[in-house]
Motif scaffolding. Sequence first.
Motif, PDB file in Angstrom:
ATOM      1  N   PRO A   8       0.821  -1.189   0.142  1.00 12.96           N
ATOM      2  CA  PRO A   8       0.044   0.092   0.044  1.00 12.96           C
ATOM      3  C   PRO A   8       0.874   1.197  -0.146  1.00 12.96           C
ATOM      4  O   PRO A   8       1.606   1.382   0.729  1.00 12.96           O
ATOM      5  CB  PRO A   8      -0.826   0.053   1.353  1.00 12.96           C
ATOM      6  CG  PRO A   8      -0.505  -1.332   2.045  1.00 12.96           C
ATOM      7  CD  PRO A   8       0.773  -1.936   1.269  1.00 12.96           C
ATOM      8  N   ARG A 320      -3.863   6.050  10.491  1.00 15.22           N
ATOM      9  CA  ARG A 320      -4.277   4.948   9.428  1.00 15.22           C
ATOM     10  C   ARG A 320      -3.317   4.403   8.500  1.00 15.22           C
ATOM     11  O   ARG A 320      -3.069   3.444   8.118  1.00 15.22           O
ATOM     12  CB  ARG A 320      -5.665   5.468   9.227  1.00 15.22           C
ATOM     13  CG  ARG A 320      -6.562   4.450   9.162  1.00 15.22           C
ATOM     14  CD  ARG A 320      -8.249   4.887   8.870  1.00 15.22           C
ATOM     15  NE  ARG A 320      -8.195   5.746   8.080  1.00 15.22           N
ATOM     16  CZ  ARG A 320      -8.901   6.958   8.298  1.00 15.22           C
ATOM     17  NH1 ARG A 320      -9.037   7.297   9.512  1.00 15.22           N
ATOM     18  NH2 ARG A 320      -8.874   8.048   7.529  1.00 15.22           N
ATOM     19  N   GLN A 324      -1.564   1.094   8.188  1.00 17.37           N
ATOM     20  CA  GLN A 324      -1.665   0.045   6.778  1.00 17.37           C
ATOM     21  C   GLN A 324      -0.422  -0.209   5.968  1.00 17.37           C
ATOM     22  O   GLN A 324      -0.174  -1.317   5.670  1.00 17.37           O
ATOM     23  CB  GLN A 324      -2.507   1.309   5.898  1.00 17.37           C
ATOM     24  CG  GLN A 324      -3.279   0.181   4.759  1.00 17.37           C
ATOM     25  CD  GLN A 324      -3.998   1.235   3.976  1.00 17.37           C
ATOM     26  OE1 GLN A 324      -4.337   2.443   4.008  1.00 17.37           O
ATOM     27  NE2 GLN A 324      -4.716   0.673   2.931  1.00 17.37           N
TER      28      GLN A 324
END
Length: 330
Positions: A8, A320, A324
Motif C-alpha cells: 500500500p 491509519r 496500513q
Amino acid sequence: MRDWSTMPKAELHFHLEGAIPVPTLWELIEHHGGDPVIKSPQQLVDFYAYRDFAHFMETWVWMNTFLRTYDDFEFAAEAVARQLVEQNVVYVEAFFSPSDFRRHNLTRQGIALAIRAGLDKVPEVEVPLIVDLVRDRGPEGTSATLDAISEVAGDARVIGIGIGGYEAEHPPELFVDVYRKARDRGFRLTAHAGEAAGPASVWGAIKTLGVERIGHGVRSAEDPALVEYLVEHQLPLEVCPTSNIRTGVVSDWESHPARTLIEAGALVTVNTDDPAMFHSSLAGEFRVLEEIFGLDEETIKKISLAPAQASFAPPDSKQRLHDQITAWWD
Ligand SMILES: [Zn+2]
C-alpha cells in the motif's frame, strides 16, 4: 527482493494532469478532433521524451490543451484515480494547475469541482488536492488563483498550495504575500524548489515562504549547510527520482543527489511527479531505491512510511496510513 506493486503506497508530489493515462489522453485528443502531429497512442508514448526541462514544460502545456471542458477534467480525474487503485496507491496529495482555464471559458472554481467529482467516483483511493498556483503567472496571477480556489476549497477538498513552473525565472521571494494569505486561510504550504534551480531557491522557500515541505529539493545536496538544516528540522522533501532523470535535471543515476540526502538522514519521500508523462510508477520508484540506489530494507521501509509523517492529512488519517503500510511490512 520485495514486490513493491503489492505494498500500500502513498505519495505527496503528483500532478493530476501529468498522470492522465495515455489511453485516456488519447480519447480526449480524438474527442477534440485529433492532433496534426500525434496520430496514434504509440506516437503519444514516444512524444513523452524530453531534451531538457524546458522541453518537458512545453509538452506539459501541449497536453493540457486537450482538457477543454469540465467533463474532460472529471473524466481524466476518474481515470487517474482508477489507475492509482490498480497500483495499490491508497493516498495521494495531488496537484492540479488551473492556469490555462480562460482559453475555453472555464473557471478555476469549476475545474476544481470537476476534478473532485471525478475523484469521488473512486472512493478506494483518498486524493485531497493541492492547487499549483503556477509561478509563471507572477504574484498577481497566483494571488487571483488563490482567491478563486478559496471559494471552493471545502467542497473540492483543496488542502494546500504549491508553485510549479519555471523555477529559475520566478524565485520564491516573489510569492511572499500570496503564501502569507494562503497560510492565513488555513492552506498547507509546499513549493517546487531545488529542482530546476539550486539551493538558493530552497532557502528562499524555507525562509521567505515558510513552506512545510519542499517539492523536489534534490539540488539541496549542493549546499552542506542546507542539508544540515533539512536534517535537523526534518523538513520533508518530495523527491521524484525518475522525474529528475526524464527532465534532465539530473544527468544520470550515478550522480542522483537523492542518495546523498537519504544517507544524510533527511526526511525523504519518493514520488512520481507526472507518471504518465515519465512512463513511471510509484512501485517503480521503490525499485529504484532498492536496485539502483542499493538501499537496505530498513531505509526503504522508513521512506515508504515517510508520507504518513509528512502528509497534510489530519492526525487520525496519518496514523491509519502508517498502520496500513506497516502491516504490509510485518
Ligand atoms: Zn512537480
